[in-house]
Design an enzyme around this catalytic site. Structure first.
Site, PDB file in Angstrom:
ATOM      1  N   SER A 124       0.840  -1.201   0.000  1.00 23.11           N
ATOM      2  CA  SER A 124       0.000   0.000   0.000  1.00 23.11           C
ATOM      3  C   SER A 124       0.869   1.242   0.000  1.00 23.11           C
ATOM      4  CB  SER A 124      -0.849  -0.034   1.273  1.00 23.11           C
ATOM      5  OG  SER A 124      -1.395   1.222   1.531  1.00 23.11           O
ATOM      6  N   TYR A 148      -1.471  -1.100  10.870  1.00 26.64           N
ATOM      7  CA  TYR A 148      -1.773  -1.677   9.553  1.00 26.64           C
ATOM      8  C   TYR A 148      -0.616  -1.411   8.593  1.00 26.64           C
ATOM      9  CZ  TYR A 148      -3.490  -1.782   4.762  1.00 26.64           C
ATOM     10  OH  TYR A 148      -3.600  -2.015   3.412  1.00 26.64           O
ATOM     11  N   LYS A 152       2.291  -3.914   6.537  1.00 24.15           N
ATOM     12  CA  LYS A 152       2.653  -3.913   5.103  1.00 24.15           C
ATOM     13  C   LYS A 152       4.161  -3.790   4.944  1.00 24.15           C
ATOM     14  CE  LYS A 152      -1.319  -4.558   3.351  1.00 24.15           C
ATOM     15  NZ  LYS A 152      -1.604  -5.893   2.858  1.00 24.15           N
TER      16      LYS A 152
HETATM   17  P1  NAD Z   1     -10.812  -7.003   1.441  1.00 22.38           P
HETATM   18  O1  NAD Z   1     -10.979  -6.968   2.916  1.00 22.38           O
HETATM   19  O2  NAD Z   1     -12.006  -6.712   0.608  1.00 22.38           O
HETATM   20  O3  NAD Z   1     -10.217  -8.412   0.978  1.00 22.38           O
HETATM   21  C1  NAD Z   1      -9.334  -9.150   1.776  1.00 22.38           C
HETATM   22  C2  NAD Z   1      -9.835 -10.588   1.776  1.00 22.38           C
HETATM   23  O4  NAD Z   1      -8.946 -11.381   2.549  1.00 22.38           O
HETATM   24  C3  NAD Z   1     -11.214 -10.739   2.394  1.00 22.38           C
HETATM   25  O5  NAD Z   1     -12.041 -11.491   1.511  1.00 22.38           O
HETATM   26  C4  NAD Z   1     -10.977 -11.463   3.708  1.00 22.38           C
HETATM   27  O6  NAD Z   1     -12.072 -12.296   4.049  1.00 22.38           O
HETATM   28  C5  NAD Z   1      -9.717 -12.243   3.388  1.00 22.38           C
HETATM   29  N1  NAD Z   1      -8.826 -12.564   4.530  1.00 22.38           N
HETATM   30  C6  NAD Z   1      -8.319 -11.722   5.465  1.00 22.38           C
HETATM   31  N2  NAD Z   1      -7.506 -12.397   6.296  1.00 22.38           N
HETATM   32  C7  NAD Z   1      -7.495 -13.690   5.862  1.00 22.38           C
HETATM   33  C8  NAD Z   1      -6.834 -14.858   6.302  1.00 22.38           C
HETATM   34  N3  NAD Z   1      -6.029 -14.857   7.369  1.00 22.38           N
HETATM   35  N4  NAD Z   1      -7.058 -16.005   5.622  1.00 22.38           N
HETATM   36  C9  NAD Z   1      -7.888 -16.037   4.541  1.00 22.38           C
HETATM   37  N5  NAD Z   1      -8.526 -14.961   4.090  1.00 22.38           N
HETATM   38  C10 NAD Z   1      -8.332 -13.800   4.739  1.00 22.38           C
HETATM   39  O7  NAD Z   1      -9.619  -6.009   1.093  1.00 22.38           O
HETATM   40  P2  NAD Z   1      -9.148  -5.467  -0.338  1.00 22.38           P
HETATM   41  O8  NAD Z   1      -9.514  -4.030  -0.413  1.00 22.38           O
HETATM   42  O9  NAD Z   1      -9.560  -6.390  -1.400  1.00 22.38           O
HETATM   43  O10 NAD Z   1      -7.578  -5.527  -0.121  1.00 22.38           O
HETATM   44  C11 NAD Z   1      -6.805  -6.631  -0.556  1.00 22.38           C
HETATM   45  C12 NAD Z   1      -5.369  -6.409  -0.119  1.00 22.38           C
HETATM   46  O11 NAD Z   1      -4.913  -5.151  -0.644  1.00 22.38           O
HETATM   47  C13 NAD Z   1      -5.193  -6.314   1.390  1.00 22.38           C
HETATM   48  O12 NAD Z   1      -3.977  -6.931   1.734  1.00 22.38           O
HETATM   49  C14 NAD Z   1      -5.120  -4.823   1.647  1.00 22.38           C
HETATM   50  O13 NAD Z   1      -4.391  -4.511   2.814  1.00 22.38           O
HETATM   51  C15 NAD Z   1      -4.402  -4.330   0.402  1.00 22.38           C
HETATM   52  N6  NAD Z   1      -4.666  -2.914   0.089  1.00 22.38           N
HETATM   53  C16 NAD Z   1      -5.957  -2.476  -0.032  1.00 22.38           C
HETATM   54  C17 NAD Z   1      -6.193  -1.116  -0.300  1.00 22.38           C
HETATM   55  C18 NAD Z   1      -7.608  -0.588  -0.412  1.00 22.38           C
HETATM   56  O14 NAD Z   1      -7.798   0.632  -0.306  1.00 22.38           O
HETATM   57  N7  NAD Z   1      -8.618  -1.427  -0.656  1.00 22.38           N
HETATM   58  C19 NAD Z   1      -5.125  -0.225  -0.452  1.00 22.38           C
HETATM   59  C20 NAD Z   1      -3.835  -0.717  -0.342  1.00 22.38           C
HETATM   60  C21 NAD Z   1      -3.613  -2.075  -0.075  1.00 22.38           C
HETATM   61  N1  UFG Z   2     -12.349  11.594   3.393  1.00 21.95           N
HETATM   62  C1  UFG Z   2     -13.388  12.436   3.750  1.00 21.95           C
HETATM   63  N2  UFG Z   2     -14.508  11.873   4.274  1.00 21.95           N
HETATM   64  C2  UFG Z   2     -14.649  10.527   4.476  1.00 21.95           C
HETATM   65  C3  UFG Z   2     -13.571   9.670   4.124  1.00 21.95           C
HETATM   66  C4  UFG Z   2     -12.430  10.252   3.592  1.00 21.95           C
HETATM   67  O1  UFG Z   2     -13.297  13.653   3.588  1.00 21.95           O
HETATM   68  O2  UFG Z   2     -15.683  10.076   4.976  1.00 21.95           O
HETATM   69  C5  UFG Z   2     -11.137  12.185   2.775  1.00 21.95           C
HETATM   70  C6  UFG Z   2      -9.868  11.934   3.560  1.00 21.95           C
HETATM   71  O3  UFG Z   2      -9.689  12.953   4.523  1.00 21.95           O
HETATM   72  C7  UFG Z   2      -8.818  11.933   2.436  1.00 21.95           C
HETATM   73  C8  UFG Z   2      -9.560  11.354   1.246  1.00 21.95           C
HETATM   74  O4  UFG Z   2     -10.952  11.534   1.525  1.00 21.95           O
HETATM   75  O5  UFG Z   2      -8.457  13.257   2.125  1.00 21.95           O
HETATM   76  C9  UFG Z   2      -9.290   9.874   1.010  1.00 21.95           C
HETATM   77  O6  UFG Z   2      -9.524   9.173   2.225  1.00 21.95           O
HETATM   78  P1  UFG Z   2      -9.621   7.563   2.259  1.00 21.95           P
HETATM   79  O7  UFG Z   2      -9.911   7.187   3.682  1.00 21.95           O
HETATM   80  O8  UFG Z   2     -10.543   7.077   1.215  1.00 21.95           O
HETATM   81  O9  UFG Z   2      -8.170   7.104   1.811  1.00 21.95           O
HETATM   82  P2  UFG Z   2      -6.738   7.369   2.472  1.00 21.95           P
HETATM   83  O10 UFG Z   2      -5.876   7.952   1.405  1.00 21.95           O
HETATM   84  O11 UFG Z   2      -6.837   8.115   3.727  1.00 21.95           O
HETATM   85  O12 UFG Z   2      -6.255   5.901   2.853  1.00 21.95           O
HETATM   86  C10 UFG Z   2      -6.384   4.797   1.965  1.00 21.95           C
HETATM   87  C11 UFG Z   2      -6.437   3.502   2.774  1.00 21.95           C
HETATM   88  C12 UFG Z   2      -5.125   3.281   3.460  1.00 21.95           C
HETATM   89  C13 UFG Z   2      -4.033   3.299   2.445  1.00 21.95           C
HETATM   90  C14 UFG Z   2      -4.052   4.572   1.647  1.00 21.95           C
HETATM   91  C15 UFG Z   2      -3.048   4.528   0.542  1.00 21.95           C
HETATM   92  O13 UFG Z   2      -7.468   3.575   3.751  1.00 21.95           O
HETATM   93  O14 UFG Z   2      -5.112   2.043   4.075  1.00 21.95           O
HETATM   94  O15 UFG Z   2      -5.341   4.753   1.058  1.00 21.95           O
HETATM   95  O16 UFG Z   2      -3.220   3.368  -0.200  1.00 21.95           O
HETATM   96  F1  UFG Z   2      -2.855   3.216   3.073  1.00 21.95           F
END
Ligand code: NAD
Ligand code: UFG
Length: 330
Positions: A124, A148, A152
């Site tokens: 991330s 978190y 990562k």
């Molecule tokens: P998500 O929660 O929708 O998907 C994660 C999946 O992993 C879920 O289906 C959950 O049930 C499963 N899971 C969690 N722990 C597990 C375990 N121990 N064994 C088996 N299954 C397990 O999240 P996502 O948004 O699809 O994110 C996927 C990956 O990308 C994650 O590692 C997350 O940290 C990373 N990531 C997500 C974002 C974002 O904004 N969505 C940003 C950066 C990184």
């Molecule tokens: N925001 C609002 N109102 C809300 C939610 C968010 O104004 O209800 C604003 C935040 O202040 C920020 C922007 O919208 O300026 C984006 O916020 P998000 O929470 O959607 O995303 P972030 O960039 O804060 O964080 C996300 C994930 C993190 C990850 C990061 C970079 O939550 O885990 O993107 O990948 F690390």
């Protein structure tokens, strides 16, 4: 090619499985459903008219992983499984360290046992912490601001150490910026189980009148309109990035790190306005104080992914806003 996808029923995993099946990969998925639903399986099958194998269970369960590797000749792994809520990780750090670190260690142990050397890891932009210099390049300094994010970063270190110990390994670390949107069919989308923390899922709840208004966290940042700027990337583009990573691993060994973003930042109010325009819906909002830990702006340098992976995001902000809200009946 048989690809093991951990956490494959989650938001990014499910969209990636669709892309994998469309590109004729065989998919084996493991998910413990802690943040997803089993009905995603049928949705993926409906979109692709293709089948894949699903194992219900935890990546921390070594016996189950061993069974999966015995029953399937795995070529590569894409490791999505993990917990991802920043606020929850501050409250329950051990839960995050236990789940997000043990799962990778267990997976790597079993991969080693079965001589499987290729893994794509979901990292991330959070590993960059607060950066002064934008766009953010992959070789920027790394530091985290919550458990978190630390999981990562430590996962990246574990994978790097494994690559040093085993020169046959090929590891691609993908650092996602802000994934939004859903499949263009409207069948598959982000479906958070709890109150959403992220911007787009919250906007959708407001559009659906589940919440009265959006809380905009601060309009006094040094940005185009004072609200926070982020690099939003369509989840289907992100999914394509994983196909590129698999292709890259076929002829590269060692570890490599890539940003997956669009390379351009949009403010909260730009997102709100675009969402309103393309979906013809009103999003009431109130300006509130800054959210602790937030930064003003964050967007990716996409050069490395373009040059080495041949990856470039293609979807526009309009596409992202439309596909986030699209329903199955469109
Ligand atoms: P998500 O929660 O929708 O998907 C994660 C999946 O992993 C879920 O289906 C959950 O049930 C499963 N899971 C969690 N722990 C597990 C375990 N121990 N064994 C088996 N299954 C397990 O999240 P996502 O948004 O699809 O994110 C996927 C990956 O990308 C994650 O590692 C997350 O940290 C990373 N990531 C997500 C974002 C974002 O904004 N969505 C940003 C950066 C990184
Ligand atoms: N925001 C609002 N109102 C809300 C939610 C968010 O104004 O209800 C604003 C935040 O202040 C920020 C922007 O919208 O300026 C984006 O916020 P998000 O929470 O959607 O995303 P972030 O960039 O804060 O964080 C996300 C994930 C993190 C990850 C990061 C970079 O939550 O885990 O993107 O990948 F690390």
């Amino acid at each position: 090619m048989n690809i093991l996808v951990t956490g494959g029923l989650g938001y990014i995993g499910s969209h990636t499985i669709v892309k994998l099946l469309e590109n004729n990969y065989n998919v084996i998925c493991i998910d413990n459903l802690c943040n997803s639903n089993e009905d995603v399986i049928e949705k993926i099958k409906k979109i692709t008219s293709k089948d894949f194998k699903f194992y219900y269970g935890d990546v921390n369960n070594k016996d189950l992983l061993t069974k999966i590797f015995k029953e399937n000749k795995i070529d590569s792994v894409i490791h999505f499984a993990g917990l991802k809520a920043v606020g929850e990780s501050v409250k329950y750090p051990l839960k995050y360290y236990k789940n997000n670190l043990n799962s990778t260690i267990t997976l790597l142990e079993v991969m080693t046992e079965f001589n499987v050397n290729k893994i794509v890891f979901s990292s991330s932009a959070t590993v960059y912490g607060k950066q002064e210099i934008l766009p953010i390049k992959e070789d920027s300094t790394l530091h985290t601001t919550n458990p978190y994010g630390t999981t990562k970063l430590v996962n990246e270190m574990i994978l790097k150490d494994e690559t040093v110990a085993n020169p046959n390994m090929s590891v691609v670390i993908l650092r996602y910026f802000n994934p939004i949107g859903g499949h263009e069919s409207g069948i598959l989308k982000e479906n958070p189980k709890d109150t959403p923390n992220n911007l787009m899922p919250y906007i959708i709840k407001v559009a659906n009148k589940e919440y009265p208004y959006l809380h905009v966290y601060g309009n006094d940042y040094d940005t185009i309109d004072g609200t926070g700027v982020r690099d939003y990337i369509h989840v289907c583009d992100l999914a394509t990035g994983h196909i590129k990573a698999l292709e890259y691993m076929n002829n590269h060994q060692g570890i490599e790190y890539f940003n997956l973003g669009v390379g351009k930042g949009y403010s909260v109010l730009e997102i709100v306005k675009t969402f309103e325009k393309v979906n013809n819906v009103k999003i009431p909002y109130k300006i509130e104080s800054r959210r602790p830990g937030d930064i003003a702006s964050c967007y990716a340098s996409t050069k490395k992914a373009e040059q080495l992976l041949g990856f470039k995001a293609t979807k526009t902000l309009e596409d992202m806003c439309k596909d986030s809200y699209r329903t199955n009946n469109d």
